[in-house]
Every structure is written in structure tokens, then in C-alpha cells.
Design an enzyme around this catalytic site. Structure first.
Site, PDB file in Angstrom:
ATOM      1  CD  GLU A  63      -2.262  -4.698   1.612  1.00 51.30           C
ATOM      2  OE1 GLU A  63      -2.102  -5.793   1.558  1.00 51.30           O
ATOM      3  OE2 GLU A  63      -3.239  -3.885   1.886  1.00 51.30           O
ATOM      4  CG  HIS A 132      -2.942   1.197  10.960  1.00 44.68           C
ATOM      5  ND1 HIS A 132      -2.751   0.103  11.659  1.00 44.68           N
ATOM      6  CD2 HIS A 132      -3.880   1.194   9.988  1.00 44.68           C
ATOM      7  CE1 HIS A 132      -3.485  -0.957  11.135  1.00 44.68           C
ATOM      8  NE2 HIS A 132      -4.247  -0.422  10.164  1.00 44.68           N
TER       9      HIS A 132
END
Lengths: 331, 321
Positions: A63, A132
């Protein structure tokens, strides 16, 4: 009358991206599983076939790396769309977003700028656990140099992604996994744009203003229906754009209702909700008849257990309760 | 050996950087420069060789030790000194400071203050060049201290995977701030990693501008012609501390003196003197003194940036409140 098409939320985002990629060949999309896999949540389905691997780029799990690469590409004139599998994973790219995307315009004395869109599902899904489920808008709205939007309807999803892609500054676009299957009408007009910085009054009412965004707009509308049965007429505002924030629309509503509840996902300490409360108390102090309440995710990391998850995230009952309290009506 | 005028030109460019920074150090002591000031003294041959090896439209990105690379690429001493003084005439309008020199006109795309965070950006400008097919190469510098951070690895992984026209250069000046390499790297040779990325590599001790041109030139050519990234480690030495606040107590004066004897600027000057160019060297030195004195005066006399600059350099158009 512009032609409308009924689509799901994920298709609305895709329509916006496809139209902008057809319009401007500087636009490309990069992320994990966006190409051959057709998107982890199928938002990019079919885009690899349509645009080819040069413009729909599968990235390894890096990322920070592909965010930085996209910022670099934007610095010299391309217009990248970065998809994170979820906003949670942007945490490992936080330095790129904070120190490069947000600051290059100023550090360079205005010589360079970063027209980039970062997008992903945000906040809770269903039992995806502690790591998450973050509502990341609260981290990013703090940063001057960034813009943050979070649509709740299909039409806004399309109109805001298009505006984000055309914007010359970094725009962080926050989706919700729980909304991807939502159906709604969207204008087919390729020039249909929803401007950044404009809130939307999605339900008019005179007794209390409920302010929210993304998934919580739908929960707030359910709360408004229940309140109506109990004789409280709630106005619901979908903020849509968290930075810039449309304080005029918020103040105009509170000036009418004299009471406000801010309902959103994210922890209660600071954040966008606290910012909204601050603006309203400063700009509409004399119009308020009650302290503003916030309905937030409770102040814990997200538990996995389904009942505890529902206990922790904002729900209809808590919004109704807060609305009654600010209206001085017993529950 | 290239012709003497070219060598004299390289000497002058190195001397501009050297004298610029010595005067910057003096101005820092006088309180005219705030914050951090990281000097490049001792490493000038790398910047000058790089600028000579690149095309004018190639991109360069570097660390916070960025004065030398900006000056070598064409930023004027005036714009550079004014930036250090925080003046609106500076290369970043006085908003960037020593660590954030930017000069888009000369494709110097910035000095960056987060160690390693700029390496993906360089892969990104190279990505844009490949996307557009514009034939440009990006060269990016990092220190031995950045070799361990994650972004360094991610940038190289992606550049190799996507075959981006970028040259990664580790300017190994032996110290990560105050910590010697032996205490930061298990494997001292950073280029050994290139094999893992599938990247060609090169490693050498910097002796001269010519050598930098030749060695970097090969990697730049490879990037331009075959869109292959490379990793180069160039061993060098900074004569000063990490920044102005660092007295450099972690190394001996004998070590510093030993490297000063190998200083490429000193070596080139000695060589040109022996070649009978003493008069031309004196003339070059005098013109450099004038250029630096003029830069200091210009920076002193320039106006400061006003608050009206802040909003338009944060967002285009209306401020996003």
C-alpha cells in the site's frame, strides 16, 4: 429530463470511473486485485477488459509503495485512482498520504500538486473484527491538503467519484461494504457531477436535525421514521463531503429545528462529529435549545462477536434515544 | 580525461556548492536560517556528475540533504539561499526550507524529510514517464540510513516488477546520523539486494565527477533504452555532522582528515593546478565568491512570504474547511 439508470452502489462508482477514464487518458486505477480478479468487492469488474493492463493495474500488497508511486505520477501530471482493499489498509500508507499527498503543494511553494483519488470501503462491515472495521475519515479529515467524501446513495456515489477525479487536490473517497448492493437511480449524463462541499437534506423535518454520512444516513432515516410515529418530525442531513464541510446547510437546519444529533461510525474522542458539534455551537449558539448529542461507535476496539458488534456500532435505537433527549421527550 | 574547460566547469560547480554551504553554515550560526540544515560538503562530485549525466527533462528526487542536487541541476544560488532564509524569493517561496528544495523548471522534484518516503514517489514519476512514453528517466537518491526502511523495499519491488525507468542511488556517507553502518546493516553492501529485485547494480567509491558520469550514465542509459531500473551504491563521505546540531563526536578527526585528502573537489583542484590552470582556478574561485556573496545579499534583502500564500498553496481554489 436526464435519462436515469437503476444500478447498484458498486456499479455507480464504476460508472463514474469508467466515464472519467474514457474522458481523460491520464486517469488510471491501481490496487490489489483490481484487474484480473475484477476487484475484491467487484467495484472494478470489467474494467481490465475495457481499458487494458496499462490503465487497470494489479499491485502486489504494497500500500505504501503504490500510494507513493501514484502520488509521484500525479506530481508530474497523471490522475491516479488508488483502490485499497479497505481503508484499514491505508494505515500502512499513512505517511505517504500525510507527508506527501497532503503537503507537496505547499512544500513546493505551489509548483507541484497531487490530483489523486484514494478510495476503498470504510468503517464496519459484518463481523470483520478489530483490524478491519475502522472509520478512517476521522484520521484524514484532520489534515489540511486533503479532501474527504463519503456518499450514501448511488447517484452521489457516481457524482462524487467524478468530481473527485476531476479535482486538482487529493480526494479520499470512502465507501461502505454494506452499501455495495444498494440499488438506486443514477443519471446517465456523463457531465452529472456532485460538487464537493455540499450536504444534502434527505428528509425534511422541523423538530430535530439528524446529521450523518455514508451507511449511517440509512440508519438515521429509519430512526426518523420511528420518531415520526412518536410525533417527532426529524430532518436528516447527509453530509456527503466531510472536508470541505457544508456548514451553511447544517446551520440552516439547526436554525429551524433548534436541536441536533450527529450519528456516525467512529470513536467518540474527537473526530468529524466533534468538529460538526463545534461548528454548530459556534455558528448557531443562540438557536440551540439543547446540547447537541453524538451517537458514535462505542469507545472500544471492534469486537468480533455479532451481538457485541451490534452493541458497539450506532443503531436506530440509540439515534432515537438521542433525538428524544435533545427534544426533551422521555424515552 | 575530458577537456580542461569541462573539468574547470565541474570544479566551479562543486565549488559553488561547497562555498554555498559554508556560507549557509555561517548564516545558520548567525540565526538567519532556522530549523535543520544538513550539509552536503564532501559529496558534491555526485550531484555535479549526476546533473551532467542527465538530460534536462529527466526527473531528480532526493532527501533532505538536497542543496547540492538543486544547485547542480540549475537552481540559482540566490533562490537556494533565499529558501534557507525563509524568503518568498526562495525556490519553494520560503515555505519549504532547507529540507524541501523544489525547482520544477529544472525537474528537481524535491527534497523530502521522511527517510525513505520519497523513494516510491520517484518510482511514480518514472511510472508516469513509461505511461506516457516520454523517454524521461528518474534518478533518486537516498542515504545508507534509508536502506532499512519499508518504503525503500516497496519502491524497488514495484520498480523492478513494473520495469520503471528509475535509477536508485544510495549515497552511502557511512553514517546514519550518528550511527555507523556496522551498527545499522547486517550486510554492508546495499547493492547485494539488487539480485533479489532482479535489478542490475553497481557499487563504487566516489573519486571524481567523470567517474560518476560514466557509472551513473550506464544505468541512466539502461533506464532510458530498456526501461530497466538499477540500484547503485556510491561510497562517499560527509565532512560535517549529520546536521548543524551534530558535532560528529562519533568519529575521529583522523578519519575525517583521511577522507578530506580524498575529497574529489580537492583532488580535482590539485590536478588542474598541476595542469597549469592556476590562474583560471583563481578566477573561478573569485567568481564563485561573488556569486555566493550576491546570493547572501539577495536573501538578506528579499521579502518574507505573507500569510496570503498559505491557502493557495494548500488547496487549489477555495480552502477546504
Amino acid at each position: 429530463m436526464t435519462a436515469m439508470k437503476s444500478v447498484r452502489f458498486r456499479e455507480a462508482i464504476r460508472m463514474g470511473m469508467v466515464e472519467e477514464m474514457e474522458r481523460d487518458d491520464r486517469v488510471f486505477i491501481v490496487g490489489e486485485e483490481v484487474g484480473h480478479y475484477q476487484g475484491a468487492y467487484k467495484v472494478t469488474e470489467g474494467m481490465l477488459d475495457k481499458f487494458g493492463p496499462k490503465r487497470v493495474i494489479d499491485a502486489p500488497i504494497t500500500e505504501s509503495g503504490f500510494t507513493g508511486i501514484s502520488i509521484g505520477a500525479a506530481m508530474v501530471g497523471l490522475r491516479p485512482i488508488v483502490e485499497y482493499m479497505t481503508w484499514n489498509f491505508s494505515a500502512v500508507a499513512f505517511d505517504q498520504i500525510l507527508n506527501n499527498a497532503a503537503k507537496i503543494r505547499q512544500m513546493s511553494g505551489g509548483q507541484l500538486h497531487v490530483p489523486i483519488v484514494l478510495r476503498a470501503p470504510n468503517a464496519s462491515a459484518k463481523q470483520v473484527g478489530s483490524q478491519h472495521s475502522h472509520a478512517m475519515e476521522h484520521f484524514y479529515t484532520h489534515v489540511p491538503g486533503l479532501k474527504v467524501v463519503a456518499p450514501s446513495t448511488c447517484a452521489d456515489a457516481k457524482g462524487l467519484i467524478k468530481s473527485a477525479i476531476r479535482d486538482d487536490d487529493p480526494v479520499l473517497y470512502m465507501e461502505s461494504e454494506t452499501l455495495y448492493n444498494l440499488k438506486g437511480d443514477v443519471p446517465e449524463d456523463p457531465e452529472f457531477l456532485v460538487p464537493l462541499g455540499k450536504a444534502n437534506v434527505v428528509r425534511e423535518g422541523g423538530d430535530v436535525t439528524i446529521i450523518s454520512w455514508s451507511r449511517l444516513v440509512h440508519i438515521s432515516l429509519q430512526a426518523a421514521e420511528q420518531l415520526a410515529k412518536e410525533g417527532i418530525d426529524a430532518e436528516v442531513i447527509d453530509v456527503r463531503s466531510l472536508r470541505p464541510l457544508d456548514e451553511e446547510t447544517l446551520v440552516a437546519s439547526v436554525t429551524k429545528t433548534h436541536r441536533a444529533v450527529v450519528a456516525y461510525e467512529g470513536w467518540p474522542y474527537g473526530g468529524v462529529g466533534a468538529e460538526i458539534v463545534d461548528r454548530i455551537q459556534r455558528l448557531a449558539f443562540d438557536d440551540l435549545d439543547a446540547p447537541i448529542e453524538r451517537v458514535t461507535t462505542l469507545d472500544y476496539p471492534m469486537p468480533y462477536n455479532a451481538k457485541l458488534e451490534q452493541f458497539v456500532i450506532p443503531n436506530v435505537e440509540r439515534i432515537v434515544g438521542a433525538a428524544k433527549r435533545v427534544a426533551y421527550r422521555s424515552a | 580525461m575530458k577537456d580542461q574547460d569541462t573539468q574547470l566547469g565541474f570544479y566551479r560547480q562543486m565549488q559553488v556548492i561547497r562555498r554555498f554551504e559554508e556560507e549557509a553554515a555561517r548564516a545558520y550560526a548567525q540565526g538567519k536560517i532556522g530549523g535543520f540544515l544538513h550539509l552536503y560538503i564532501g559529496q558534491e562530485a555526485i550531484a555535479v556528475g549526476t546533473a551532467a549525466a542527465l538530460n534536462a527533462d529527466d526527473y531528480l528526487i532526493t532527501t533532505y540533504r538536497d542543496h547540492g542536487h538543486a544547485l547542480a541541476r540549475g537552481t540559482t544560488a540566490r533562490a537556494a539561499m533565499a529558501e534557507l532564509f525563509g524568503k518568498v524569493t526562495g525556490c519553494s517561496k520560503g515555505l519549504g526550507g532547507s529540507m524541501h528544495f523544489f525547482d520544477a523548471e529544472h525537474n528537481m522534484l524535491g527534497g523530502y524529510g521522511i527517510v525513505g518516503g520519497h523513494l516510491p514517489l520517484a518510482a511514480g514519476t518514472a511510472f508516469a514517464s513509461k505511461y506516457r512514453g516520454d523517454g524521461r528517466v528518474t534518478i533518486v537518491f537516498f542515504g545508507d540510513g534509508a536502506a532499512s526502511i519499508g518504503d525503500c523495499h516497496e519502491a524497488m519491488c514495484l520498480a523492478a516488477l513494473w520495469k520503471l525507468p528509475v535509477v536508485f542511488v544510495c549515497e552511502n556517507n557511512q553514517y546514519s546520523m550518528g550511527t555507523p553502518l556496522s551498527r545499522t546493516l547486517a550486510v554492508a553492501d546495499v547493492t547485494k539486494r539488487a539480485a533479489g529485485y532482479g535489478m542490475p547494480s553497481d557499487r563504487f567509491e566516489c573519486e571524481s565527477v567523470n567517474q560518476v558520469i560514466e557509472r551513473f550514465g550506464k544505468a541512466i542509459k539502461r533506464a532510458r533504452e530498456t526501461s530497466e531500473p538499477s540500484l547503485i551504491e556510491v561510497l562517499t563521505y560527509r565532512h560535517r555532522g549529520h546536521s548543524m546540531s551534530d558535532p560528529g563526536k562519533y568519529r575521529t578527526s583522523e578519519e575525517v582528515d583521511e577522507y578530506k585528502k580524498k575529497d574529489p573537489l580537492f583532488v580535482l583542484r590539485t590536478h588542474l593546478e598541476k595542469a597549469g590552470l592556476a590562474d583560471k582556478l583563481t578566477a573561478a574561485d573569485e567568481s564563485v565568491e561573488q556569486e555566493i556573496a550576491d546570493a547572501v545579499k539577495f536573501a538578506d534583502d528579499s521579502a518574507e512570504p505573507g500569510p496570503e500564500l498559505l491557502a493557495p498553496t494548500t488547496y487549489k481554489g477555495a480552502f477546504a474547511r
